[in-house]
Design a protein around this motif. Structure first.
Motif, PDB file in Angstrom:
ATOM      1  N   UNK A  60       6.564  -1.015  -4.639  1.00 47.54           N
ATOM      2  CA  UNK A  60       5.280  -0.985  -3.941  1.00 47.54           C
ATOM      3  C   UNK A  60       5.432  -0.456  -2.507  1.00 47.54           C
ATOM      4  N   UNK A  61       6.481  -0.867  -1.842  1.00 43.31           N
ATOM      5  CA  UNK A  61       6.735  -0.400  -0.476  1.00 43.31           C
ATOM      6  C   UNK A  61       6.990   1.101  -0.462  1.00 43.31           C
ATOM      7  N   UNK A  62       7.790   1.566  -1.397  1.00 43.99           N
ATOM      8  CA  UNK A  62       8.085   2.999  -1.473  1.00 43.99           C
ATOM      9  C   UNK A  62       6.812   3.802  -1.746  1.00 43.99           C
ATOM     10  N   UNK A  63       5.989   3.313  -2.676  1.00 43.50           N
ATOM     11  CA  UNK A  63       4.749   4.014  -3.018  1.00 43.50           C
ATOM     12  C   UNK A  63       3.812   4.073  -1.815  1.00 43.50           C
ATOM     13  N   UNK A  64       3.700   2.974  -1.098  1.00 42.71           N
ATOM     14  CA  UNK A  64       2.837   2.938   0.090  1.00 42.71           C
ATOM     15  C   UNK A  64       3.342   3.918   1.152  1.00 42.71           C
ATOM     16  N   UNK A  65       4.663   3.937   1.347  1.00 36.15           N
ATOM     17  CA  UNK A  65       5.250   4.819   2.352  1.00 36.15           C
ATOM     18  C   UNK A  65       5.045   6.290   1.965  1.00 36.15           C
ATOM     19  N   UNK A  66       5.188   6.596   0.676  1.00 34.25           N
ATOM     20  CA  UNK A  66       4.967   7.974   0.228  1.00 34.25           C
ATOM     21  C   UNK A  66       3.517   8.390   0.433  1.00 34.25           C
ATOM     22  N   UNK A  67       2.604   7.498   0.083  1.00 33.09           N
ATOM     23  CA  UNK A  67       1.169   7.780   0.178  1.00 33.09           C
ATOM     24  C   UNK A  67       0.752   8.024   1.631  1.00 33.09           C
ATOM     25  N   UNK A  68       1.250   7.196   2.523  1.00 33.06           N
ATOM     26  CA  UNK A  68       0.836   7.268   3.920  1.00 33.06           C
ATOM     27  C   UNK A  68       1.679   8.253   4.731  1.00 33.06           C
ATOM     28  N   UNK A  69       2.851   8.569   4.223  1.00 36.93           N
ATOM     29  CA  UNK A  69       3.787   9.417   4.965  1.00 36.93           C
ATOM     30  C   UNK A  69       4.819   8.545   5.645  1.00 36.93           C
ATOM     31  N   UNK A  70       6.065   8.755   5.337  1.00 40.49           N
ATOM     32  CA  UNK A  70       7.138   7.874   5.838  1.00 40.49           C
ATOM     33  C   UNK A  70       7.120   7.702   7.357  1.00 40.49           C
ATOM     34  N   UNK A  71       6.761   8.736   8.079  1.00 43.76           N
ATOM     35  CA  UNK A  71       6.765   8.659   9.536  1.00 43.76           C
ATOM     36  C   UNK A  71       5.558   7.891  10.086  1.00 43.76           C
ATOM     37  N   UNK A  72       4.553   7.684   9.236  1.00 43.47           N
ATOM     38  CA  UNK A  72       3.317   7.046   9.692  1.00 43.47           C
ATOM     39  C   UNK A  72       3.210   5.573   9.314  1.00 43.47           C
ATOM     40  N   UNK A  74       4.507   1.623   9.746  1.00 42.78           N
ATOM     41  CA  UNK A  74       5.269   0.661  10.540  1.00 42.78           C
ATOM     42  C   UNK A  74       5.639  -0.517   9.649  1.00 42.78           C
ATOM     43  N   UNK A  75       6.654  -1.236  10.042  1.00 43.18           N
ATOM     44  CA  UNK A  75       7.071  -2.414   9.280  1.00 43.18           C
ATOM     45  C   UNK A  75       5.937  -3.431   9.240  1.00 43.18           C
ATOM     46  N   UNK A  76       5.279  -3.652  10.368  1.00 45.83           N
ATOM     47  CA  UNK A  76       4.173  -4.616  10.415  1.00 45.83           C
ATOM     48  C   UNK A  76       3.064  -4.241   9.441  1.00 45.83           C
ATOM     49  N   UNK A  77       2.735  -2.967   9.393  1.00 47.32           N
ATOM     50  CA  UNK A  77       1.691  -2.502   8.484  1.00 47.32           C
ATOM     51  C   UNK A  77       2.111  -2.712   7.027  1.00 47.32           C
ATOM     52  N   UNK A  78       3.363  -2.408   6.728  1.00 41.70           N
ATOM     53  CA  UNK A  78       3.891  -2.587   5.381  1.00 41.70           C
ATOM     54  C   UNK A  78       3.845  -4.064   4.975  1.00 41.70           C
ATOM     55  N   UNK A  79       4.260  -4.921   5.866  1.00 43.58           N
ATOM     56  CA  UNK A  79       4.232  -6.367   5.591  1.00 43.58           C
ATOM     57  C   UNK A  79       2.794  -6.820   5.357  1.00 43.58           C
ATOM     58  N   UNK A  80       1.876  -6.348   6.175  1.00 44.59           N
ATOM     59  CA  UNK A  80       0.467  -6.741   6.056  1.00 44.59           C
ATOM     60  C   UNK A  80      -0.117  -6.321   4.702  1.00 44.59           C
ATOM     61  N   UNK A  81       0.252  -5.148   4.239  1.00 53.07           N
ATOM     62  CA  UNK A  81      -0.290  -4.625   2.985  1.00 53.07           C
ATOM     63  C   UNK A  81       0.375  -5.278   1.771  1.00 53.07           C
ATOM     64  N   UNK A  82       1.682  -5.494   1.819  1.00 54.04           N
ATOM     65  CA  UNK A  82       2.438  -5.957   0.656  1.00 54.04           C
ATOM     66  C   UNK A  82       2.416  -7.481   0.482  1.00 54.04           C
ATOM     67  N   UNK A  83       2.305  -8.228   1.567  1.00 54.62           N
ATOM     68  CA  UNK A  83       2.398  -9.697   1.497  1.00 54.62           C
ATOM     69  C   UNK A  83       1.425 -10.341   0.508  1.00 54.62           C
ATOM     70  N   UNK A  84       0.135 -10.013   0.515  1.00 50.94           N
ATOM     71  CA  UNK A  84      -0.762 -10.669  -0.448  1.00 50.94           C
ATOM     72  C   UNK A  84      -0.347 -10.436  -1.907  1.00 50.94           C
ATOM     73  N   UNK A  85       0.024  -9.215  -2.219  1.00 55.11           N
ATOM     74  CA  UNK A  85       0.469  -8.896  -3.584  1.00 55.11           C
ATOM     75  C   UNK A  85       1.764  -9.642  -3.899  1.00 55.11           C
TER      76      UNK A  85
END
Length: 112
Positions: A60-72, A74-85
């Motif tokens: 899920x983290x990899x898919x989110x990073x690919x979708x948004x662009x790896x450079x765009x 942040x760890x905080x954003x990733x945690x915020x998106x992935x934590x509920x799931x």
């Protein structure tokens, strides 16, 4: 409490005494002191790896990073998106096993 317009309230002598920790705080302290908290964390880690949960979260983290662009991303954003799931997808059997271990610990420890 005594207060004035220009300063915050001054605690009364009765309120100066240190408050007792809550039951939750006492239990948390006992879990840490006994080393049980670390054992529970390690058990959780093992169970989540065994059931594939960790790999699923990684994907899920990899898919989110690919979708948004790896450079765009942040760890905080990733945690915020992935934590509920992540929280909702922990298998009930693992939750039950941990809960039972905590109950057993509490039955065997003296909490003042």
């Amino acid at each position: 409490m005594r207060a004035s317009i220009n300063r915050p309230p001054t605690p009364d002598a009765d309120e100066d005494r240190e408050q007792k920790p809550t039951l939750q705080e006492v239990i948390h302290i006992k879990l840490i002191e006994s080393g049980e908290k670390e054992r529970l964390k390690e058990l959780l880690r093992e169970r989540l790896i065994e059931c594939g949960w960790r790999d699923e979260m990684h994907a899920l983290c990899r898919a989110f990073a690919r979708k948004k662009g790896r450079q765009n991303v942040t760890v905080d954003e990733l945690v915020h998106v992935i934590t509920p799931k992540g929280r909702s997808s922990v298998p009930d059997a693992i939750k039950a096993e941990l809960l039972q271990r905590i109950r057993t610990f509490l039955m065997n420890v003296h909490v003042d």
